[in-house]
Design a protein around this motif. Structure first.
Motif, PDB file in Angstrom:
ATOM      1  N   ARG A  92       0.807  -1.217   0.000  1.00  0.00           N
ATOM      2  CA  ARG A  92       0.000   0.000   0.000  1.00  0.00           C
ATOM      3  C   ARG A  92       0.848   1.278   0.000  1.00  0.00           C
ATOM      4  N   SER A  93       2.145   1.156   0.162  1.00  0.00           N
ATOM      5  CA  SER A  93       3.015   2.335   0.091  1.00  0.00           C
ATOM      6  C   SER A  93       3.469   2.609  -1.338  1.00  0.00           C
ATOM      7  N   ARG A  94       3.093   1.764  -2.284  1.00  0.00           N
ATOM      8  CA  ARG A  94       3.510   1.902  -3.677  1.00  0.00           C
ATOM      9  C   ARG A  94       2.302   2.061  -4.589  1.00  0.00           C
ATOM     10  N   HIS A  95       2.299   3.159  -5.324  1.00  0.00           N
ATOM     11  CA  HIS A  95       1.155   3.485  -6.180  1.00  0.00           C
ATOM     12  C   HIS A  95       0.936   2.489  -7.301  1.00  0.00           C
ATOM     13  N   GLU A  96       1.960   1.782  -7.737  1.00  0.00           N
ATOM     14  CA  GLU A  96       1.777   0.819  -8.821  1.00  0.00           C
ATOM     15  C   GLU A  96       0.874  -0.349  -8.420  1.00  0.00           C
ATOM     16  N   ASP A  98      -1.948   0.200  -6.485  1.00  0.00           N
ATOM     17  CA  ASP A  98      -3.227   0.776  -6.045  1.00  0.00           C
ATOM     18  C   ASP A  98      -4.434  -0.026  -6.529  1.00  0.00           C
ATOM     19  N   SER A  99      -4.352  -0.597  -7.719  1.00  0.00           N
ATOM     20  CA  SER A  99      -5.498  -1.335  -8.260  1.00  0.00           C
ATOM     21  C   SER A  99      -5.503  -2.815  -7.884  1.00  0.00           C
ATOM     22  N   GLY A 121      -5.075  -0.662   4.496  1.00  0.00           N
ATOM     23  CA  GLY A 121      -5.436  -0.710   3.090  1.00  0.00           C
ATOM     24  C   GLY A 121      -5.903  -2.042   2.552  1.00  0.00           C
TER      25      GLY A 121
END
Length: 160
Positions: A92-96, A98-99, A121
């Motif tokens: 959850r600390s990495r935007h890649e 998010d999905s 998250g």
């Protein structure tokens, strides 16, 4: 006739099972197959290796062979020093990611653990069922919820 489904925006999106007990991982994969989930499965038994898989490190460097999963089933109690909460925090600390759906599947039914997982998250927290029939029902409920109910992720599914 029951529909076959694939989770993820592309048919090749795998499902990552992070589970330290091989019997639990096999049972989960078998029940997902019986529920006609068609994705490829990868099974990792410890948190450090799960992070390596997701980041494409070491033996997982070939992202064509080890693509980003559509779903992570994550146990909280894992072998080694890196536990499930640490994996969840890292994801959850990495935007890649998010999905990516993160489904905590743990035998911890402690309300504090459940609250913490959601705060960090997790998309869903499932307490591991006691027997195979309960697991089958849990998988069917999971499939129906994410496929038919949750509007936020409806674009992430394809059916056959």
């Amino acid at each position: 006739m029951q529909k076959e489904i694939q989770f993820g925006t592309f048919k090749q999106d795998p499902i990552l099972i992070v589970e330290d007990l091989p019997d639990h991982a096999r049972l989960l994969e078998r029940e997902l197959r019986k529920a006609r989930v068609l994705n490829t499965f990868f099974v990792i038994d410890n948190g450090a290796e799960a992070i390596d898989f997701l980041s494409g490190a070491d033996q997982f460097a070939d992202k064509a062979e080890f693509p980003t999963p559509a779903i992570i089933f994550l146990d909280l109690k894992l072998k080694g020093e890196v536990q499930g909460f640490e994996v969840l925090r890292w994801v959850r600390s990495r935007h890649e990611f998010d999905s990516v759906l993160v489904i905590v599947l743990s035998d911890l039914s402690n309300p504090d653990a459940i609250r913490q997982a959601y705060e960090m998250g997790a998309n869903t927290y499932l307490v591991k069922p006691a027997d195979r029939e309960e697991l089958r029902n849990t998988i069917e409920g999971f499939k129906c919820y994410w496929l038919l109910t949750d509007e936020a992720t409806s674009d992430s599914f394809s059916t056959k």
